[in-house]
Design an enzyme around this catalytic site. Structure first.
Site, mmCIF file in Angstrom:
data_model
loop_
_atom_site.group_PDB
_atom_site.id
_atom_site.type_symbol
_atom_site.label_atom_id
_atom_site.label_comp_id
_atom_site.label_asym_id
_atom_site.label_seq_id
_atom_site.Cartn_x
_atom_site.Cartn_y
_atom_site.Cartn_z
ATOM 1 N N GLN A 17 -35.323 27.430 -48.855
ATOM 2 C CA GLN A 17 -35.371 28.768 -49.946
ATOM 3 C C GLN A 17 -36.708 29.337 -50.039
ATOM 4 O O GLN A 17 -36.804 30.931 -49.693
ATOM 5 C CB GLN A 17 -34.879 28.312 -51.263
ATOM 6 C CG GLN A 17 -34.886 29.402 -52.239
ATOM 7 C CD GLN A 17 -34.431 29.062 -53.724
ATOM 8 O OE1 GLN A 17 -34.441 29.885 -54.703
ATOM 9 N NE2 GLN A 17 -34.008 27.753 -53.837
ATOM 10 N N GLU A 139 -38.082 22.715 -55.613
ATOM 11 C CA GLU A 139 -38.113 23.377 -56.872
ATOM 12 C C GLU A 139 -38.370 22.968 -58.125
ATOM 13 O O GLU A 139 -39.147 23.296 -58.885
ATOM 14 C CB GLU A 139 -36.541 24.086 -56.774
ATOM 15 C CG GLU A 139 -36.265 25.015 -58.096
ATOM 16 C CD GLU A 139 -37.197 26.270 -58.302
ATOM 17 O OE1 GLU A 139 -37.810 26.484 -59.228
ATOM 18 O OE2 GLU A 139 -37.209 26.914 -57.226
ATOM 19 N N ASP A 168 -39.504 28.015 -55.878
ATOM 20 C CA ASP A 168 -39.070 28.268 -54.351
ATOM 21 C C ASP A 168 -39.138 29.864 -54.200
ATOM 22 O O ASP A 168 -39.962 30.393 -53.611
ATOM 23 C CB ASP A 168 -37.860 27.822 -54.122
ATOM 24 C CG ASP A 168 -37.678 26.542 -53.725
ATOM 25 O OD1 ASP A 168 -38.676 26.058 -52.850
ATOM 26 O OD2 ASP A 168 -36.797 25.670 -53.852
ATOM 27 N N GLY A 248 -46.382 38.284 -78.997
ATOM 28 C CA GLY A 248 -46.705 38.422 -80.625
ATOM 29 C C GLY A 248 -45.536 38.908 -81.510
ATOM 30 O O GLY A 248 -45.724 39.249 -82.569
#
Length: 416
Positions: A17, A139, A168, A248
């Site tokens: 990947q 991953e 990935d 925020g």
């Protein structure tokens, strides 16, 4: 209109990947991507998670568009000879092998540079230099080692990985930027260079707001986190924040009409300060506009749980799309929780090329993700992924200039 990377040739030695994400992106922009695969086997993902017997999986096809496939046995003398010629004819070599794999093949950076001084040699690695540089990374390992998992989930649960492939695909995107930057630099220097993107580094880059919060935590509690209003003490590290916005402007995921049977009947709702009065009117709490306990952002910080519970009583009377219809004209930031089914069926995403339907000679039509980056003068077309070795003869002939006799010889020696 020409493609942005037209004329750039990529020697794609990637698999699975992270690397294929990078080279596919370059292919979308017009680069000629030559994917090198093992004869008879190919990229491992061709056979992983198959939904149709004996047909390349969606895992493979959705990561390898706009490429040509050549099979090559680099363990044979003739195969290494062909590979050497490809190195000389390409602009960029991209690989995501285990550490040292190309070195053991006899093609370390020094040899590549000698063969082609203009070559850009790009690599995805799990970790950068340090104690873990020789470790394999996948991953979820990258998400954990990069700080994402420790800050994802709820306080009363374990760390969580995200469904977004930030380790990935995220690192593949980082590497593509590095390659394009190196190509730009080569226009001035005339020389190639090494480009490296470590998966841990990529995840850390995407988690920068959490590193921000780690430093803020040294000077007091993180007041925009829900646990502050719940009087839960902070520890020494950035905590898991549930569905807090991370910025925020406080936000949370709220139930909408139908949530009892629809797991995606939710909306993300942000109580942005400039539109607070609009929010109060929409949810039927006009008195909060002037009440000193609710009128200012600081006053609301220790009441966020109650505020979102109150807003949720209103959102539960509306579908997620009705919530948007009410809030968007008032500039209240909200977003529906869209399922992958809804995304696949959304017409606007088809119109922009973000979701594309592709025809495949063996699979038939399937959906895939298109180029997320849009250029006004260089549109990206999505071309189906290649069959294993589909372009072997074409590449040997057109790119390397081999004769029919030489191609046949390579084939007889099991080099391709």
């Amino acid at each position: 209109m020409t493609k942005a990377l037209e004329g750039v040739r990529i020697l794609d030695m990637t698999h699975v990947q992270s690397g294929p994400t990078c080279t596919q992106l370059l292919g979308w922009f017009g680069a000629d991507v030559i994917k090198v695969e093992r004869p008879g086997v190919g990229d491992a993902t061709r056979g992983q998670l198959r939904d149709i017997p004996d047909v390349d999986s969606l895992y493979f096809t959705m990561l390898n568009h706009n490429k040509r496939s050549i099979t090559l046995n680099t363990k044979s003398d003739r195969g290494r000879e062909i590979f050497t010629k490809l190195v000389k004819e390409c602009d960029v070599l991209v690989e995501n092998f285990a550490p040292g794999a190309l070195d053991r093949m006899g093609f370390p950076w020094e040899v590549i540079q000698e063969l082609n001084p203009r070559m850009i040699y790009a690599s995805v690695k799990g970790f950068g230099p340090g104690p873990y540089e020789d470790c394999k990374v996948y991953e979820n390992v990258a998400q954990c080692a990069g700080g994402a998992a420790s800050t994802t989930g709820f306080l009363d649960g374990p760390p969580l990985v995200t469904g977004a492939q930030i380790g990935d695909s995220g690192t593949g995107l980082h590497l593509a930027l590095g390659i394009v930057t190196a190509l730009f630099h080569r226009e001035k220097s005339g020389r190639g260079q090494r480009v490296m993107a470590a998966m841990q580094d990529g995840v850390i880059n995407l988690c920068r707001v959490k590193l921000r919060d780690q430093q803020r935590l040294e000077h007091g509690p993180l007041k925009e986190y829900s646990q502050y209003g719940q009087k839960i003490p902070f520890g020494k590290a950035t905590p898991r924040a549930g569905n807090d916005s991370g910025g925020g402007q406080p936000g949370w995921i709220l139930k909408c009409k139908g949530y009892e049977s629809d797991p995606d009947a939710y909306v993300y709702f942000i109580t942005q300060a400039p539109v607070w009065k609009n929010i109060c009117d929409v949810i039927g709490k006009p008195e909060w506009k002037e009440d000193p306990e609710y009128a200012t952002p600081d006053a609301r910080l220790d009441k966020l749980t109650h505020i979102f519970e109150t807003i949720e009583e209103w959102t539960k009377t509306k579908t997620k799309f009705e919530v948007m219809e009410h809030c968007n004209p008032l500039n209240i930031p909200v977003g529906p929780i869209l399922s992958m089914k809804e995304i696949a069926e959304e017409p606007s995403l088809r119109e922009t090329g973000t979701i594309v339907e592709v025809d495949h000679p063996k699979r038939g039509a399937y959906l895939t993700v298109g180029n997320p980056i849009k250029l006004s003068d260089s549109p990206a077309d999505v071309v189906r992924a290649p069959l294993l070795g589909e372009h072997t003869d074409e590449i040997l002939k057109d790119v390397l200039g081999l004769s029919e006799e030489e191609i046949e010889a390579a084939r007889s020696e099991s080099a391709v």
